[in-house]
Design a protein around this motif. Structure first.
Motif, PDB file in Angstrom:
ATOM      1  N   ASP A 135       0.794  -1.230   0.000  1.00 21.75           N
ATOM      2  CA  ASP A 135       0.000   0.000   0.000  1.00 21.75           C
ATOM      3  C   ASP A 135       0.823   1.275   0.000  1.00 21.75           C
ATOM      4  O   ASP A 135       0.324   2.334   0.406  1.00 21.75           O
ATOM      5  CB  ASP A 135      -0.954   0.001   1.199  1.00 21.75           C
ATOM      6  N   THR A 147      -9.129   6.241   7.923  1.00 17.48           N
ATOM      7  CA  THR A 147     -10.004   5.691   6.880  1.00 17.48           C
ATOM      8  C   THR A 147      -9.283   4.585   6.117  1.00 17.48           C
ATOM      9  O   THR A 147      -9.861   3.531   5.825  1.00 17.48           O
ATOM     10  CB  THR A 147     -10.442   6.795   5.914  1.00 17.48           C
ATOM     11  N   TRP A 148      -8.018   4.822   5.814  1.00 18.14           N
ATOM     12  CA  TRP A 148      -7.200   3.805   5.130  1.00 18.14           C
ATOM     13  C   TRP A 148      -7.064   2.550   5.995  1.00 18.14           C
ATOM     14  O   TRP A 148      -7.213   1.421   5.504  1.00 18.14           O
ATOM     15  CB  TRP A 148      -5.833   4.392   4.801  1.00 18.14           C
ATOM     16  N   ARG A 150      -9.093   1.457   8.210  1.00 21.95           N
ATOM     17  CA  ARG A 150     -10.360   0.733   8.302  1.00 21.95           C
ATOM     18  C   ARG A 150     -10.531  -0.237   7.136  1.00 21.95           C
ATOM     19  O   ARG A 150     -11.237  -1.246   7.254  1.00 21.95           O
ATOM     20  CB  ARG A 150     -11.522   1.730   8.357  1.00 21.95           C
ATOM     21  N   GLU A 151      -9.884   0.059   6.023  1.00 18.53           N
ATOM     22  CA  GLU A 151      -9.950  -0.860   4.886  1.00 18.53           C
ATOM     23  C   GLU A 151      -9.217  -2.165   5.186  1.00 18.53           C
ATOM     24  O   GLU A 151      -9.425  -3.175   4.504  1.00 18.53           O
ATOM     25  CB  GLU A 151      -9.352  -0.193   3.651  1.00 18.53           C
ATOM     26  N   GLU A 155      -9.275  -7.196   5.984  1.00 25.12           N
ATOM     27  CA  GLU A 155      -8.395  -7.624   4.888  1.00 25.12           C
ATOM     28  C   GLU A 155      -7.655  -8.904   5.295  1.00 25.12           C
ATOM     29  O   GLU A 155      -6.850  -8.903   6.220  1.00 25.12           O
ATOM     30  CB  GLU A 155      -7.390  -6.514   4.566  1.00 25.12           C
ATOM     31  N   CYS A 159      -0.527  -6.924   4.990  1.00 21.06           N
ATOM     32  CA  CYS A 159      -0.339  -5.641   4.321  1.00 21.06           C
ATOM     33  C   CYS A 159       1.058  -5.109   4.630  1.00 21.06           C
ATOM     34  O   CYS A 159       1.467  -5.055   5.792  1.00 21.06           O
ATOM     35  CB  CYS A 159      -1.387  -4.624   4.773  1.00 21.06           C
ATOM     36  N   THR A 247     -18.307   9.194   8.136  1.00 21.42           N
ATOM     37  CA  THR A 247     -18.406   8.270   7.009  1.00 21.42           C
ATOM     38  C   THR A 247     -19.871   8.065   6.635  1.00 21.42           C
ATOM     39  O   THR A 247     -20.735   7.938   7.498  1.00 21.42           O
ATOM     40  CB  THR A 247     -17.780   6.901   7.376  1.00 21.42           C
ATOM     41  N   ASP A 251     -20.989   3.560   2.937  1.00 19.89           N
ATOM     42  CA  ASP A 251     -19.535   3.342   2.931  1.00 19.89           C
ATOM     43  C   ASP A 251     -19.088   2.644   4.206  1.00 19.89           C
ATOM     44  O   ASP A 251     -18.218   1.768   4.186  1.00 19.89           O
ATOM     45  CB  ASP A 251     -18.797   4.674   2.770  1.00 19.89           C
ATOM     46  N   LEU A 255     -17.173  -1.015   4.669  1.00 16.75           N
ATOM     47  CA  LEU A 255     -15.905  -1.182   5.386  1.00 16.75           C
ATOM     48  C   LEU A 255     -15.996  -2.249   6.467  1.00 16.75           C
ATOM     49  O   LEU A 255     -15.041  -2.997   6.706  1.00 16.75           O
ATOM     50  CB  LEU A 255     -15.473   0.150   6.009  1.00 16.75           C
ATOM     51  N   LYS A 263     -22.624  -6.350   2.963  1.00 16.12           N
ATOM     52  CA  LYS A 263     -22.849  -4.937   3.277  1.00 16.12           C
ATOM     53  C   LYS A 263     -24.335  -4.579   3.195  1.00 16.12           C
ATOM     54  O   LYS A 263     -24.822  -3.723   3.940  1.00 16.12           O
ATOM     55  CB  LYS A 263     -22.021  -4.047   2.354  1.00 16.12           C
TER      56      LYS A 263
END
Length: 276
Positions: A135, A147-148, A150-151, A155, A159, A247, A251, A255, A263
């Motif tokens: 990333d 926010t990043w 939370r992605e 996952e 990462c 948010t 969205d 997440l 979702k």
């Protein structure tokens, strides 16, 4: 003669990692496009190599301006060697725009593989890294960084990312808040250099360590999430917390949703919860 663009990985610290092909390429290329010409010349000197071609700078601020001339050099039959300060061009470094421009003109592009902080950190992390995502650098501003992060909550892949030493403590503190303090990670510092250090532990442990200040080039690996099926009602509070932070509801549901809870199902559960 057919020209070509050659992307070459350079040592991250130990010049002994330079491949024989890199040495030859530095000596024989018609043009050497370097992120920092001084560092490239210093590398050549350390390798006892003489650069015979033209050396031009190729860093972020001049990348677009340099493209036409470099593409023209390749089209005219010249070999253009692209190197960055350390590691592989295009990986959070200049390069991909030049590759794209050459590909668009149907010109030859090749690569001399070599050192990479990404794969080195993954190998040293001690974490399951059969599948991973890269990333780049996290956002600098805290809100965007959260926010990043939370992605990455759900996952499943490990990462790996870079971080500036003066932002590492804040980044890890935010990771504790968003991902939880028990998520495992590794902070790799000064890879292949004299003071190489790999810190492994939970995010809480690493955040506490980094709070004292860290120096050097940093690469971080965070283990992937363990995905379990969830009752959508158990996720409502997390969605509402994200909404309270600004948010949008849809969205936030995207997440927080897991493989066990879609979702759409989560969105409907949140709406039903609000009616209650």
């Amino acid at each position: 003669m057919t020209g070509r663009l050659v992307l070459a990985a350079t040592p991250m610290g130990d010049v002994g990692d330079a491949s024989p092909r890199l040495r030859t390429a530095l000596e024989t290329a018609d043009v050497v496009a370097a992120e920092d010409t001084r560092r490239t010349k210093a590398l050549a000197s350390a390798l006892d190599v003489t650069i015979t071609g033209k050396v031009v700078s190729f860093y972020d601020q001049v990348e677009m301006a340099r493209l036409p001339a470099l593409v023209a050099d390749v089209a005219e039959g010249k070999t253009v060697l692209l190197v960055t300060d350390a590691g592989m061009p295009s990986v959070s470094d200049p390069g991909y725009r030049l590759v794209s421009a050459c590909v668009a003109e149907d010109l030859a592009v090749t690569c001399l593989p070599g050192p990479s902080a990404v794969t080195t950190a993954l190998a040293l992390s001690g974490l399951p890294v059969e599948r991973f995502c890269f990333d780049g650098f996290p956002p600098r501003k805290q809100g965007q960084r959260k926010t990043w992060l939370r992605e990455l909550v759900n996952e499943p892949r490990a990462c790996v990312f870079f971080e500036a030493p003066h932002r590492l403590a804040d980044c890890l503190a935010d990771a504790v808040e968003v991902l939880g303090g028990t998520r495992r990670a590794a902070v790799c510092r000064e890879l292949t250099k004299t003071y190489e250090e790999v810190r492994r532990g939970t995010l809480s442990e690493l955040a506490e360590w980094a709070a004292e200040g860290v120096r050097g080039e940093i690469t971080v690996v965070v283990e992937g999430a363990t995905i379990v099926a969830s009752d959508p009602a158990d996720l409502v509070d997390e969605v509402e917390r994200l909404v309270a932070d600004g948010t949008r509801l849809k969205d936030a549901c995207a997440l927080v949703a897991t493989p066990g809870v879609s979702k759409r199902e989560l969105y409907e559960t949140v709406l039903a919860s609000r009616k209650e």
